[in-house]
Design a protein around this motif. Structure first.
Motif, PDB file in Angstrom:
ATOM      1  N   GLU A 203       0.799  -1.225   0.000  1.00  0.00           N
ATOM      2  CA  GLU A 203       0.000   0.000   0.000  1.00  0.00           C
ATOM      3  C   GLU A 203       0.830   1.273   0.000  1.00  0.00           C
ATOM      4  O   GLU A 203       0.371   2.307  -0.472  1.00  0.00           O
ATOM      5  CB  GLU A 203      -0.922   0.017   1.224  1.00  0.00           C
ATOM      6  N   ASN A 204       1.998   1.224   0.565  1.00  0.00           N
ATOM      7  CA  ASN A 204       2.803   2.440   0.688  1.00  0.00           C
ATOM      8  C   ASN A 204       4.262   2.129   0.359  1.00  0.00           C
ATOM      9  O   ASN A 204       4.911   1.376   1.097  1.00  0.00           O
ATOM     10  CB  ASN A 204       2.700   3.000   2.098  1.00  0.00           C
ATOM     11  N   PRO A 205       4.747   2.683  -0.788  1.00  0.00           N
ATOM     12  CA  PRO A 205       4.039   3.575  -1.714  1.00  0.00           C
ATOM     13  C   PRO A 205       3.071   2.807  -2.618  1.00  0.00           C
ATOM     14  O   PRO A 205       3.070   1.582  -2.630  1.00  0.00           O
ATOM     15  CB  PRO A 205       5.186   4.190  -2.519  1.00  0.00           C
ATOM     16  N   ILE A 206       2.292   3.580  -3.374  1.00  0.00           N
ATOM     17  CA  ILE A 206       1.331   3.022  -4.314  1.00  0.00           C
ATOM     18  C   ILE A 206       1.496   3.773  -5.630  1.00  0.00           C
ATOM     19  O   ILE A 206       2.257   4.742  -5.698  1.00  0.00           O
ATOM     20  CB  ILE A 206      -0.107   3.131  -3.753  1.00  0.00           C
ATOM     21  N   ALA A 207       0.840   3.326  -6.672  1.00  0.00           N
ATOM     22  CA  ALA A 207       1.080   3.933  -7.988  1.00  0.00           C
ATOM     23  C   ALA A 207      -0.233   4.205  -8.714  1.00  0.00           C
ATOM     24  O   ALA A 207      -1.287   3.685  -8.346  1.00  0.00           O
ATOM     25  CB  ALA A 207       1.970   3.029  -8.842  1.00  0.00           C
ATOM     26  N   VAL A 208      -0.123   5.034  -9.745  1.00  0.00           N
ATOM     27  CA  VAL A 208      -1.248   5.333 -10.642  1.00  0.00           C
ATOM     28  C   VAL A 208      -0.781   5.062 -12.062  1.00  0.00           C
ATOM     29  O   VAL A 208       0.249   5.582 -12.497  1.00  0.00           O
ATOM     30  CB  VAL A 208      -1.713   6.792 -10.499  1.00  0.00           C
ATOM     31  N   ASP A 209      -1.537   4.244 -12.788  1.00  0.00           N
ATOM     32  CA  ASP A 209      -1.215   3.921 -14.177  1.00  0.00           C
ATOM     33  C   ASP A 209      -2.018   4.808 -15.119  1.00  0.00           C
ATOM     34  O   ASP A 209      -3.239   4.969 -14.946  1.00  0.00           O
ATOM     35  CB  ASP A 209      -1.537   2.457 -14.482  1.00  0.00           C
ATOM     36  N   ILE A 210      -1.348   5.386 -16.112  1.00  0.00           N
ATOM     37  CA  ILE A 210      -2.010   6.147 -17.165  1.00  0.00           C
ATOM     38  C   ILE A 210      -1.519   5.645 -18.517  1.00  0.00           C
ATOM     39  O   ILE A 210      -0.469   4.990 -18.598  1.00  0.00           O
ATOM     40  CB  ILE A 210      -1.746   7.667 -17.042  1.00  0.00           C
ATOM     41  N   VAL A 211      -2.268   5.937 -19.551  1.00  0.00           N
ATOM     42  CA  VAL A 211      -1.887   5.573 -20.910  1.00  0.00           C
ATOM     43  C   VAL A 211      -1.696   6.864 -21.698  1.00  0.00           C
ATOM     44  O   VAL A 211      -2.596   7.715 -21.730  1.00  0.00           O
ATOM     45  CB  VAL A 211      -2.968   4.688 -21.568  1.00  0.00           C
ATOM     46  N   VAL A 212      -0.530   7.018 -22.323  1.00  0.00           N
ATOM     47  CA  VAL A 212      -0.214   8.249 -23.050  1.00  0.00           C
ATOM     48  C   VAL A 212       0.124   7.907 -24.495  1.00  0.00           C
ATOM     49  O   VAL A 212       0.509   6.777 -24.815  1.00  0.00           O
ATOM     50  CB  VAL A 212       0.972   8.995 -22.390  1.00  0.00           C
ATOM     51  N   ASN A 213      -0.030   8.895 -25.371  1.00  0.00           N
ATOM     52  CA  ASN A 213       0.338   8.717 -26.767  1.00  0.00           C
ATOM     53  C   ASN A 213       1.854   8.676 -26.911  1.00  0.00           C
ATOM     54  O   ASN A 213       2.584   9.291 -26.130  1.00  0.00           O
ATOM     55  CB  ASN A 213      -0.230   9.858 -27.615  1.00  0.00           C
ATOM     56  N   GLU A 214       2.312   7.974 -27.931  1.00  0.00           N
ATOM     57  CA  GLU A 214       3.756   7.853 -28.116  1.00  0.00           C
ATOM     58  C   GLU A 214       4.401   9.209 -28.409  1.00  0.00           C
ATOM     59  O   GLU A 214       5.592   9.395 -28.143  1.00  0.00           O
ATOM     60  CB  GLU A 214       4.062   6.882 -29.258  1.00  0.00           C
ATOM     61  N   GLN A 215       3.629  10.196 -28.904  1.00  0.00           N
ATOM     62  CA  GLN A 215       4.193  11.528 -29.137  1.00  0.00           C
ATOM     63  C   GLN A 215       4.606  12.199 -27.837  1.00  0.00           C
ATOM     64  O   GLN A 215       5.462  13.083 -27.826  1.00  0.00           O
ATOM     65  CB  GLN A 215       3.190  12.425 -29.886  1.00  0.00           C
TER      66      GLN A 215
END
Length: 377
Positions: A203-215
């Motif tokens: 739980e600590n630390p924890i993460a957030v996943d995002i999806v981004v464009n290759e640009q």
């Protein structure tokens, strides 16, 4: 007779005069349009790009049994933080204890046979040197010794296998983390590798996943090397702002060739256990264009076929300019290209303007429409 012609001439003249006045009025330039003007100014523009994110544990494991049997013990409270190595589940151990004891007995027997075979081989070796025994008898003793040595190795492997199975009958926490609600109860039968017992995650630390464009990859690689506490901001699903700074934990190994996107994982401290695995939120990432930027009132911008324009006042003439807009900051909007600080921007009254139209400073919002005048009458 002369009086008739004189009257006709006078009527024609009046008609021609009225027609000329009407044409003169039509050809006359339209009146100047009253407008309101403000000055484009440079101001500090700090803005963020939003990305939909999912909270994920940096380490999460599904607990499954490696041996078959029935659950005979559960040694934790659901939802608690368990330390590494803590016993969590027990699977009926009786047959695994018996198998282990049998394997140890087999090893002892093999060792005893090996001792006897070793003594026989040594005795026949001495007798062979004295020429008191046949060579064949000695060879048989040496072969028996080798066989017993192999049997000892097999017995040792059996002990190790039985001991391993016995250890698998107690399932322990692989790391310190929070354990979930048990998926099995006391007495439930489990199948090796199939039955899900529980899930444990850090739980600590924890993460957030995002999806981004290759640009956007160069931008995130730069943030991976160096970022500040204000680079990443997380907004939770209830609209509240998470007040802990984030940093890039990892960027996925490659780009998805079907979507042209890549996953980025941002790590956050979670000492108060606010973030939970699986939560959703919006991760705001500092835009590279942030800084001193030209800003004007948002209401001064008009859109035409996906392009954006503003009217600039030059003396008494309005000129239409194409601009590239950035993010909106309250009632202002950032202009990335197309304007300079100090340009006079028309904010009201441009709805009736054309490029090159005449203008006069006034209060266009107080102008009464022609239709309203007729109604007033």
């Amino acid at each position: 007779m002369n009086i008739k012609y004189l009257g006709l001439t006078t009527a024609v003249s009046l008609t021609l005069l009225a027609s000329c006045k009407q044409k003169a009025q039509q050809n006359a330039a339209p009146p100047a349009t009253p407008v309101a003007v403000t000055e484009a100014k440079k101001a500090d523009a700090v803005y963020y790009d939003p990305f939909q994110g999912t909270v994920v544990a940096l380490n999460s494991v599904e607990l499954r049994s490696q041996v078959a049997g029935f659950i005979t013990g559960i040694f934790f409270k659901e939802g608690e933080v368990v330390p590494k190595g803590k016993e969590l589940y027990e699977i009926d151990r009786r047959k695994y204890i018996a198998a282990y004891e049998q394997a140890k007995a087999n090893l002892e027997s093999a060792n005893a046979n090996l001792v006897k075979a070793q003594k026989d081989a040594d005795r026949y070796s001495f007798l062979l040197k004295q020429d008191a025994v046949a060579r064949q008898t000695y060879d048989q003793a040496v072969a028996a010794l080798a066989t017993n040595q192999a049997q000892v190795s097999v017995a040792k492997a059996g002990v190790l296998s039985a001991k391993t199975d016995l250890s698998y009958s107690i399932i322990t926490a692989p790391f310190t983390g929070r354990i979930g609600i048990s998926q099995v109860k006391l007495g439930a039968q489990v199948t090796p590798g199939t039955t899900l017992l529980n899930t444990i995650s850090t739980e600590n630390p924890i993460a957030v996943d995002i999806v981004v464009n290759e640009q956007d990859l160069p931008r995130f690689y730069a943030y991976q090397k160096s970022s500040t506490d204000s680079t990443f901001r997380l907004q939770l699903s209830d609209g509240t702002q998470y007040n802990k700074p984030g940093k890039i934990f990892a960027i996925d190994r490659g780009v998805n060739n079907q979507t042209g996107s890549i996953k980025v994982r941002v790590e956050f401290p979670n000492d108060k256990d606010v973030l939970k695995d699986g939560m959703s939120g919006v991760l705001s990432v500092l835009n590279n264009e942030s800084g001193e930027r030209v800003q004007i009132p948002y209401k001064a911008v008009t859109e035409q076929m996906g392009e954006y324009f503003v009217f600039i006042a030059t003396d008494t003439v309005a000129h239409q300019h194409k601009v590239m807009i950035g993010p909106r900051i309250k009632d202002q909007i950032v202009i990335l290209h197309g304007l300079n600080a100090g340009d006079k921007i028309i904010t009201d009254g441009f709805q009736r303007l054309k490029d090159g139209g005449k203008i006069t400073l006034g209060a266009p919002q107080q102008q009464t429409a022609p239709g309203a005048k007729q109604q007033a009458k």
